[in-house]
Design an enzyme around this catalytic site. Structure first.
Site, PDB file in Angstrom:
ATOM      1  N   ALA A  15       0.802  -1.235   0.000  1.00  9.38           N
ATOM      2  CA  ALA A  15       0.000   0.000   0.000  1.00  9.38           C
ATOM      3  C   ALA A  15       0.828   1.276   0.000  1.00  9.38           C
ATOM      4  O   ALA A  15       0.275   2.368  -0.081  1.00  9.38           O
ATOM      5  CB  ALA A  15      -0.936  -0.003   1.215  1.00  9.38           C
ATOM      6  N   GLY A  18       2.546   3.457  -5.660  1.00  7.79           N
ATOM      7  CA  GLY A  18       1.931   3.030  -6.914  1.00  7.79           C
ATOM      8  C   GLY A  18       0.442   2.736  -6.808  1.00  7.79           C
ATOM      9  O   GLY A  18      -0.325   3.517  -6.222  1.00  7.79           O
ATOM     10  N   ARG A  40       7.540  -0.927   4.053  1.00 11.37           N
ATOM     11  CA  ARG A  40       8.057   0.361   4.514  1.00 11.37           C
ATOM     12  C   ARG A  40       7.010   1.092   5.350  1.00 11.37           C
ATOM     13  O   ARG A  40       6.186   1.845   4.822  1.00 11.37           O
ATOM     14  CB  ARG A  40       8.455   1.187   3.290  1.00 11.37           C
ATOM     15  N   VAL A  66       5.019  -9.665   2.598  1.00 11.62           N
ATOM     16  CA  VAL A  66       4.112 -10.796   2.320  1.00 11.62           C
ATOM     17  C   VAL A  66       4.872 -12.092   2.029  1.00 11.62           C
ATOM     18  O   VAL A  66       4.289 -13.176   2.067  1.00 11.62           O
ATOM     19  CB  VAL A  66       3.121 -10.488   1.169  1.00 11.62           C
ATOM     20  N   TYR A 158       7.867 -13.657 -14.784  1.00 10.37           N
ATOM     21  CA  TYR A 158       6.880 -12.654 -14.355  1.00 10.37           C
ATOM     22  C   TYR A 158       5.504 -13.010 -14.923  1.00 10.37           C
ATOM     23  O   TYR A 158       4.504 -13.015 -14.182  1.00 10.37           O
ATOM     24  CB  TYR A 158       7.291 -11.249 -14.808  1.00 10.37           C
TER      25      TYR A 158
HETATM   26  C1  8X3 Z   1       2.529  -4.942 -15.793  1.00 12.83           C
HETATM   27  C2  8X3 Z   1       2.233  -4.843 -17.216  1.00 12.83           C
HETATM   28  O1  8X3 Z   1       2.879  -5.336 -19.611  1.00 12.83           O
HETATM   29  O2  8X3 Z   1       4.661  -4.656 -18.133  1.00 12.83           O
HETATM   30  O3  8X3 Z   1       2.067  -6.101 -15.209  1.00 12.83           O
HETATM   31  O4  8X3 Z   1       3.708  -6.834 -17.933  1.00 12.83           O
HETATM   32  S1  8X3 Z   1       3.434  -5.444 -18.249  1.00 12.83           S
END
Ligand code: 8X3
Length: 258
Positions: A15, A18, A40, A66, A158
C-alpha cells in the site's frame, strides 16, 4: 445500486506506493477504514494524514513483507479486534525483476517474483479469507496483469507469476461458490509506477523508455477499476477487468507518438 464503502475495512498489501497507494486514497475518499500493509512502515505513516483528510475514518498501518509466511500469519492472526472483520482484501503487493531470456536469468529474480506475486498472495489470502467465509461476506481483489494472459519475450517468470494469480483467482472463486464472498482479478497493461524502475533495479533511463511517447495508465486508473468492482451490488461479481492504455492493444502491439 452500488455498495457503500463507509466504515468498511479494506486491507491493501503493497500500500505504500503506486497502485496500492492510489487505491488507499480512492477508498479513503469513499469513507473506508484502511488496514494498510507494506514493508516500509515509514512510507505508510507519511501517507496517513492525507488519507484521513480525504475521508478515511480510521487507519491501521502494518509493517509486513508478504513473502514472510510466519510474519503474515502472526500479524494477521493478531490484529486488534476492531480490525479483524476485513470486508475487502486488495492483494496488490507484487513486482517484476529483470527482463531477460529465461535461460540467462538470475534465479534470485525468479525467487523474488514467485515469493511475492504467488506465495505472498496465497499467504495473505489464506489468513484473511476464512474470516470472510465465516461471516459470509467479503471481496478479494487480486492484482493480475496483461502478462497473465499471454507470455511476452524475456518475461516468462513474471508472466507465469501473473498467470498463477489468474488461476488462483479462478480457483478461489470456484471454492467460494455458494458463499457471498466475491473474487475479482484486475489485470492492467502498462501503468506508470515504479514497476519498471524496480524491474530494472533502479535504471531510471531504461525504466523511462517503457513509458516513452505513450499515455500509459496511471495508478489512479487502476484504483478506479478496483473501486468500481468493489462497489457493484452484492449479486454482481466482476470476475476480471483487463485494462490497457488506448495505445496498447496487447503486450506486443503498442503505438508510440512520434
Ligand atoms: C505490468 C504490465 O505489460 O509490463 O504487469 O507486464 S506489463
Amino acid at each position: 445500486m452500488s455498495i457503500s464503502l463507509k466504515n468498511k475495512i479494506v486491507c491493501i498489501t503493497g500500500a505504500s506506493s503506486g497502485i496500492g497507494a492510489a487505491t488507499a486514497m480512492e477508498f479513503a475518499r469513499h469513507g473506508a477504514k484502511l488496514l494498510l500493509c507494506a514493508r516500509r512502515l515509514d512510507r505508510l505513516q507519511a501517507m496517513e494524514a492525507e488519507l484521513r483528510d480525504a475521508g478515511s475514518p480510521d487507519i491501521f498501518n502494518v509493517a509486513l513483507d508478504v513473502r514472510n509466511r510466519d510474519a503474515v500469519h502472526t500479524t494477521l492472526a493478531n490484529l486488534p479486534e476492531a480490525w479483524r472483520s476485513i470486508d475487502i482484501l486488495v492483494n496488490n503487493a507484487g513486482l517484476s525483476r529483470g527482463l531477460t531470456k529465461l535461460y540467462d536469468d538470475d534465479i534470485d529474480n525468479w525467487e523474488e517474483m514467485i515469493d511475492t506475486n504467488v506465495k505472498g498472495l496465497l499467504y495473505v489470502t489464506r489468513a484473511i479469507v476464512p474470516g470472510m467465509v465465516e461471516r459470509n461476506h467479503g471481496h478479494i481483489i487480486n492484482l493480475g496483469s496483461i502478462a497473465g494472459h499471454a507470455a511476452y519475450p524475456n518475461g516468462s517468470v513474471y508472466c507465469a507469476s501473473k498467470a498463477a494469480e489468474r488461476f488462483i483467482s479462478d480457483g478461489l472463486r470456484i471454492d467460494l461458490n455458494g458463499t457471498a464472498v466475491r473474487v475479482t482479478s484486475i489485470d492492467p497493461g502498462m501503468v506508470q509506477t515504479d514497476f519498471s524502475k524496480i524491474r530494472f533495479r533502479g535504471d531510471e533511463q531504461r525504466a523511462a523508455k517503457t513509458y516513452e511517447n505513450i499515455d500509459p495508465l496511471q495508478p489512479e486508473d487502476i484504483a478506479d477499476a478496483i473501486l468500481w468492482s468493489a462497489t457493484r451490488p452484492p449479486h454482481v461479481n466482476i470476475q476480471t477487468v483487463l485494462l490497457t492504455p488506448t495505445a496498447q492493444a496487447n503486450a506486443f502491439v503498442i503505438t508510440r507518438k512520434s
